[in-house]
Design a protein around this motif. Sequence first.
Motif, PDB file in Angstrom:
ATOM      1  N   CYS A   1     -10.859 -71.412  19.891  1.00  0.00           N
ATOM      2  CA  CYS A   1     -11.589 -72.083  20.966  1.00  0.00           C
ATOM      3  C   CYS A   1     -12.014 -71.048  21.988  1.00  0.00           C
ATOM      4  O   CYS A   1     -11.212 -70.245  22.446  1.00  0.00           O
ATOM      5  CB  CYS A   1     -10.709 -73.131  21.632  1.00  0.00           C
ATOM      6  SG  CYS A   1     -11.487 -73.855  23.070  1.00  0.00           S
TER       7      CYS A   1
ATOM      8  N   CYS B   1     -10.259 -72.036  25.714  1.00  0.00           N
ATOM      9  CA  CYS B   1      -8.834 -71.895  25.999  1.00  0.00           C
ATOM     10  C   CYS B   1      -8.132 -70.942  25.041  1.00  0.00           C
ATOM     11  O   CYS B   1      -6.929 -70.741  25.160  1.00  0.00           O
ATOM     12  CB  CYS B   1      -8.153 -73.252  26.021  1.00  0.00           C
ATOM     13  SG  CYS B   1      -8.024 -74.019  24.398  1.00  0.00           S
TER      14      CYS B   1
ATOM     15  N   CYS C   1     -12.010 -79.110  20.467  1.00  0.00           N
ATOM     16  CA  CYS C   1     -10.685 -78.541  20.660  1.00  0.00           C
ATOM     17  C   CYS C   1      -9.755 -79.611  21.221  1.00  0.00           C
ATOM     18  O   CYS C   1     -10.090 -80.266  22.195  1.00  0.00           O
ATOM     19  CB  CYS C   1     -10.784 -77.367  21.628  1.00  0.00           C
ATOM     20  SG  CYS C   1      -9.198 -76.737  22.158  1.00  0.00           S
TER      21      CYS C   1
ATOM     22  N   CYS D   1      -8.545 -78.506  25.111  1.00  0.00           N
ATOM     23  CA  CYS D   1      -9.407 -78.497  26.289  1.00  0.00           C
ATOM     24  C   CYS D   1     -10.689 -79.288  26.060  1.00  0.00           C
ATOM     25  O   CYS D   1     -11.563 -79.310  26.910  1.00  0.00           O
ATOM     26  CB  CYS D   1      -9.738 -77.062  26.705  1.00  0.00           C
ATOM     27  SG  CYS D   1     -10.864 -76.248  25.590  1.00  0.00           S
TER      28      CYS D   1
END
Lengths: 209, 219
Positions: free
Chosen positions: A14, A17, A34, A37
């Motif tokens: 991701c 994050c 994701c 987040c």
Amino acid sequence: MAKPAASLNNIVVCRRCDAVLSKPKIEPGQKATCPGCSALLYELKKNPMERTMAVSLAGLLLFFPAILLPMIGVSAAGTHNEASLIDCIIILLNTDYHIVAFIVFLFTIAIPIVHLLAAFYIAVAVHFNKISQSLLVFFRSYHVLDSWTMLHVFFLGVVVSIYKIVDLAELTVGGGLMSFVLLLICSTLVSVTLDHHYVWEKMEQALED
Amino acid sequence: MKTNAKAMGLGCCPCCHKVVKMQAETQQCPRCHRSFSVRKINSLSHTFAWTIAALVMLVPANLYPMMIYYTLGQPEASTILEGIATFIQFGMYPVAIVIFIASFVVPLAKIIGLFILMYHAKRASKLTVKQQGQLYHIVEFLGPWSMLDVFVVAIMAAVVNLGFLSSIEAAKGITYFGLMVVFTMLAAESFDARLLWDAQDQKPKTDDSQSQLNEAKSR
Ligand SMILES: [Zn+2]
Ligand SMILES: [Zn+2]
């Protein structure tokens, strides 16, 4: 302890994050997000290249009327004046607002044109399997410019201006505005139709052999 | 418990998103040939510098007039806030609200938001890391929309040009305003959101329930 991933091709990271995730299996038309987040990981699109080609070509052709034809005009007491997008920039230059003129030119003309050109070139090249090293430069610049096109903001600017002018004087709407709206639609659609994931995988395959 | 790419020695190319093993601090992506590092280098100092630059520009942008309106030869200059006050006087509330939000609230909120993000990238906080991520997303999303006022002045100056009767000219404030918007966008761009999660990981965590390799949601 974390097991080392079997292959780097089966995982995604991701970008927001930095979480490491196993690559989800998705069908064209679906998105993978994701879980930590909720950022978009990637998505698969339907007929990405054909659609991008059509939309970006239309956008490029629309650029000429959108820039050159008058967008809005005013008339009061027998005098009339109308202005196109390029007029806005010329007047700023004439009144010595070089920085502002440059900002307007950059975000409403230069970047959107290069952005559309890059999208068109990529779509054509990938569709006809003519992938070369130079395509990398185009697709990289496409990514960089993605967040710097401001056609949508300029359009809101036109709407606000119309609202302001209506009270001052009689307003006329020119062909430039119509072309600009269509251009805005095309440029937005390009971001919707172009499948980054698909293009990068195609390029990787093609450039490896 | 760390499941992030940095801890596993992996890096994600910022351009094409290919996952690669990091062999050096900075390396070239095998797919798109762009060089990158695990985290943007000096991300915080760059963000800080651009944010301060934007803050400095915010002051003259609000003090100097954005445009000068001539009616029958009489000039009337108006700053952002004065312009909004005029709209309220004439009862044009929707435009007043749009302009107030786009050219006053948003730029200020973006700068404050950037400072909050920079603060949280350094230490853990009451805001959950997910909320911080959303804050970053908002700051990033709002970036271009602040350019609205610059475009409005550019359009008005070109269109309202009826000689002695009435005309509009751009004024000094517009340059500062435009630069301010560009600076906040550069600040948001140089900020590495992953630092927020890094700061989170550094503080002791209570829940260890997270699985090592999370399953990505698909929808
Ligand atoms: Zn994430
Ligand atoms: Zn890459």
